[in-house]
Design a protein around this motif. Structure first.
Motif, short mmCIF file in Angstrom:
data_model
loop_
_atom_site.label_atom_id
_atom_site.label_comp_id
_atom_site.label_asym_id
_atom_site.label_seq_id
_atom_site.Cartn_x
_atom_site.Cartn_y
_atom_site.Cartn_z
N CYS A 59 0.84 -1.20 0.00
CA CYS A 59 0.00 0.00 0.00
C CYS A 59 0.87 1.25 0.00
N LYS A 60 1.87 1.25 0.87
CA LYS A 60 2.80 2.38 0.99
C LYS A 60 3.47 2.66 -0.35
N HIS A 61 4.00 1.62 -0.97
CA HIS A 61 4.68 1.78 -2.25
C HIS A 61 3.73 2.26 -3.35
N ALA A 62 2.52 1.71 -3.38
CA ALA A 62 1.55 2.08 -4.42
C ALA A 62 1.21 3.56 -4.34
N VAL A 63 0.95 4.07 -3.14
CA VAL A 63 0.57 5.47 -2.98
C VAL A 63 1.76 6.38 -3.26
N ASN B 145 5.47 16.71 -0.84
CA ASN B 145 6.13 17.96 -1.20
C ASN B 145 5.90 18.15 -2.69
N TYR B 146 5.33 19.30 -3.05
CA TYR B 146 4.97 19.50 -4.45
C TYR B 146 4.99 20.97 -4.82
N ASP B 147 5.03 21.21 -6.12
CA ASP B 147 4.96 22.56 -6.68
C ASP B 147 3.51 22.80 -7.10
N GLU B 148 2.85 23.69 -6.37
CA GLU B 148 1.42 23.93 -6.61
C GLU B 148 1.13 24.53 -7.99
N THR B 149 2.15 25.00 -8.70
CA THR B 149 1.92 25.50 -10.05
C THR B 149 1.88 24.37 -11.07
N ASP B 150 2.36 23.18 -10.68
CA ASP B 150 2.38 22.03 -11.59
C ASP B 150 1.34 20.97 -11.29
N VAL B 151 0.93 20.86 -10.02
CA VAL B 151 0.00 19.79 -9.64
C VAL B 151 -0.94 20.32 -8.56
N SER B 152 -2.19 19.88 -8.63
CA SER B 152 -3.20 20.34 -7.67
C SER B 152 -3.53 19.23 -6.67
N PHE B 153 -4.21 19.62 -5.60
CA PHE B 153 -4.68 18.64 -4.63
C PHE B 153 -5.56 17.61 -5.32
N ASP B 154 -6.43 18.07 -6.22
CA ASP B 154 -7.33 17.14 -6.91
C ASP B 154 -6.55 16.11 -7.75
N ASN B 155 -5.44 16.54 -8.38
CA ASN B 155 -4.60 15.60 -9.13
C ASN B 155 -4.05 14.53 -8.20
N MET B 156 -3.58 14.96 -7.03
CA MET B 156 -3.02 14.01 -6.06
C MET B 156 -4.10 13.09 -5.50
N LYS B 157 -5.24 13.65 -5.21
CA LYS B 157 -6.38 12.85 -4.70
C LYS B 157 -6.76 11.79 -5.73
N ASP B 158 -6.86 12.18 -6.98
CA ASP B 158 -7.21 11.23 -8.04
C ASP B 158 -6.17 10.11 -8.15
N ALA B 159 -4.89 10.46 -8.05
CA ALA B 159 -3.82 9.45 -8.15
C ALA B 159 -3.92 8.44 -7.02
N GLU C 140 -6.72 7.74 -5.22
CA GLU C 140 -7.96 6.99 -5.36
C GLU C 140 -7.87 5.98 -6.51
N ASP C 141 -7.10 6.30 -7.54
CA ASP C 141 -6.89 5.34 -8.64
C ASP C 141 -6.18 4.07 -8.18
N GLN C 142 -5.46 4.17 -7.06
CA GLN C 142 -4.79 3.00 -6.49
C GLN C 142 -5.70 2.20 -5.56
#
Length: 68
Positions: free
Chosen positions: A16-20, A45-59, A61-63
């Motif tokens: 699970c850890k590795h997948a996320v 840790n991320y650059d908010e100009t390149d990726v959004s919370f929703d992008n991370m949430k989707d990634a 949830e896709d797992q």
């Protein structure tokens, strides 16, 4: 860079850890992701100009995990 801790339900093992972590670090703009199985969260840790919370949430949830 921005650091955010995201609550994630359903993680229970190293797989699970590795997948996320992999799903998040494969996103453009994410420099690191560290899952805590004990705390049921991932610190990102991320650059908010390149990726959004929703992008991370989707990634996550896709797992197959739930973001709270």
């Amino acid at each position: 860079m921005t650091t955010e801790t995201i609550q994630v339900e359903g993680m229970s093992c190293d797989h699970c850890k590795h997948a996320v972590e992999s799903a998040l670090t494969n996103l453009n703009g994410v420099s690191s992701a560290d899952v805590s199985l004990e705390d049921n969260n991932v610190t990102v840790n991320y650059d908010e100009t390149d990726v959004s919370f929703d992008n991370m949430k989707d990634a996550i949830e896709d797992q197959g995990y739930d973001v709270k």
